[in-house]
Design a protein around this motif. Sequence first.
Motif, PDB file in Angstrom:
ATOM      1  N   UNK A 104     -20.570  -7.045 -44.039  1.00  0.00           N
ATOM      2  CA  UNK A 104     -19.288  -7.889 -44.187  1.00  0.00           C
ATOM      3  C   UNK A 104     -17.848  -7.417 -44.828  1.00  0.00           C
ATOM      4  N   UNK A 260     -22.693 -18.046 -45.266  1.00  0.00           N
ATOM      5  CA  UNK A 260     -22.478 -17.069 -45.299  1.00  0.00           C
ATOM      6  C   UNK A 260     -20.764 -16.567 -46.403  1.00  0.00           C
ATOM      7  N   UNK A 261     -20.195 -17.672 -45.195  1.00  0.00           N
ATOM      8  CA  UNK A 261     -18.093 -17.698 -45.400  1.00  0.00           C
ATOM      9  C   UNK A 261     -18.168 -18.525 -45.633  1.00  0.00           C
ATOM     10  N   UNK A 262     -18.245 -19.322 -46.142  1.00  0.00           N
ATOM     11  CA  UNK A 262     -17.622 -21.295 -46.536  1.00  0.00           C
ATOM     12  C   UNK A 262     -16.507 -20.692 -46.383  1.00  0.00           C
TER      13      UNK A 262
ATOM     14  N   UNK B  51     -12.672 -12.634 -51.762  1.00  0.00           N
ATOM     15  CA  UNK B  51     -13.497 -12.905 -50.706  1.00  0.00           C
ATOM     16  C   UNK B  51     -12.465 -13.706 -49.670  1.00  0.00           C
ATOM     17  N   UNK B  55     -11.516 -11.834 -45.826  1.00  0.00           N
ATOM     18  CA  UNK B  55     -11.558 -12.442 -44.793  1.00  0.00           C
ATOM     19  C   UNK B  55     -12.278 -13.264 -44.339  1.00  0.00           C
ATOM     20  N   UNK B  56     -13.655 -13.533 -45.796  1.00  0.00           N
ATOM     21  CA  UNK B  56     -15.056 -13.713 -45.465  1.00  0.00           C
ATOM     22  C   UNK B  56     -14.961 -15.546 -46.146  1.00  0.00           C
ATOM     23  N   UNK B  58     -12.335 -18.846 -45.516  1.00  0.00           N
ATOM     24  CA  UNK B  58     -10.951 -18.789 -45.233  1.00  0.00           C
ATOM     25  C   UNK B  58     -10.669 -19.899 -45.871  1.00  0.00           C
TER      26      UNK B  58
END
Lengths: 262, 306
Positions: A104, A260-262, B51, B55-56, B58
Amino acid sequence: MSEGYSPVMPANAYNWAAVWHRNFLAWRKVAVASVLGNLADPMTNLFGLGFGLGIIVGRVDGTPYIAFLAAGMVATSAMTAATFETLYAVFARMDTQRTWDAILSTQLTLGDIVLGELVWAASKAVLAGTAIWTVAAILGYAEWPSIVYSVPAIALTGVVFASLAMIVISLAPSYDYFVFYQTLVMTPMVFLCGAVFPLDQLPSTLQHVASVLPLAHSVELIRPAMLGRPAGSIALHVSALCVYAVLPFFLSTAIFRRRLMR
Amino acid sequence: MTMSTLAINLAGVRKAFGGKIVVDELSFSVARGECFGLLGPNGAGKSTITRMILGMVSPDEGEITVLGQPVPTRARLARVRIGVVPQFDNLELNFTVRENLLVFGRYFNKSAREIEALTPSLLEFARLESKAEVRVAELSGGMKRRLTLARALINDPHLLIMDEPTTGLDPHARHLIWERLRVLLARGKTILMTTHFMEEAERLCSRLCVLEQGRKIAEGKPQELIDAHIGCDVVEIYGGNPRDLCAQVGPYVRHMEVSGETLFCYSSDPEQVRAQLRGRAGLRLLQRPPNLEDVFLRVTGRELEN
């Protein structure tokens, strides 16, 4: 697709291949053990049930029982290979090994990763399903030319079950939850979907349940091909499988994003 | 500064997880070619900020621009020119060093031939020339970090983002990483690093931002921060009751902090402080120039815990 429509959808048509290639490289190191592991179970079932039970059962739908069973084992082995690859290996890469986390940070998106994992799991399903198919064909239980139809059906089966398992791992906090999916979903599916006995043996309510299950559609595509019979409703079966492949892809990608991307 | 000279710009960025504010009204910018440090204790929001830049994660509010791309909407395009050294190594342990570079280069759409051509120089940079065919699981912690650094360079990034690059390394391995990072800065790379390691920040960062609980509490060049907030020598006193000592040396110091069993005296006349304590048994005194640790203690009232 315009960049920025969604930062998690696949960025293009080829990014997924890098993930596939990573998995191929890892698999190559353990290929022999991996292939044996994938084949042992369906082979045992095919010969154990086929010869053992076959003597009692005799002929089913006008063919020897083992020939009837062979198509069921091809579909089941594709299902199992794709499911187990996703449940255990993909879960490890997503969670404990942090492989996805590393990916990622590159120019791949979450959707690229999920797609690459799906295609990889389907590749393992093709390997397992085609191996059983070949054994069946050598024993005379499959028509050689029908491999042209069987392999795409096996591949589609692999994508479907990888995609469904992707939802399971996107939700599961740990490995401990996978056993519920195996015992409550996969094992019943083998018995409900005409893999080991004809569907018309089931009570009619269960036949209706079976008619919406993905493995039933796989068996309906693979068995006529292997036995050299005309297949009915190919468009219906393929469409149903495509729905089972595509919807879970979007759903699991959305859940992975929250995870995973909160 | 115009946008084109900025590698990273954050404006009014805010992020909360489940009601807990992790990053609060944070604004800073990083110019191309500089090494910018995010300094703060564990839980200050450093990893969340890195992060978000990738862009991991927001942001809830605020604007982030990285290498000219709005993030997270076009973060993927920014990541094409970013190399990342994460806090925890996520190398492929069962692959060799060479295979790790091969696999990672593919994530940037590079062909096997291109990656093979790049590999010798990356291995040389990471001082891993003799380890190309060794499985990563067999490497030492310092070697793994250097491989992670080499891996982060495979796409020839403009910007390197490093989350605690030397945490957990022994001093020798740490110094080797620092030396490698200085080489990268000399080549014109931009580095954003998080650290709770003051010496690292002082040695490498041209500017830094001190964070506490997601808020910026100081920003500037390391020496300027030290001059502005401390500006005099420090005498550390330990071995006695800090409260008693306060009363005794209080009149001769500009400022004092008690941290644990140590009394920090900031004094422009440290000789006076020493004179006051002469003859007291069991005390240990250490006089030294001020550092970022003192700045942190001064602006937050507490030490950076490791």
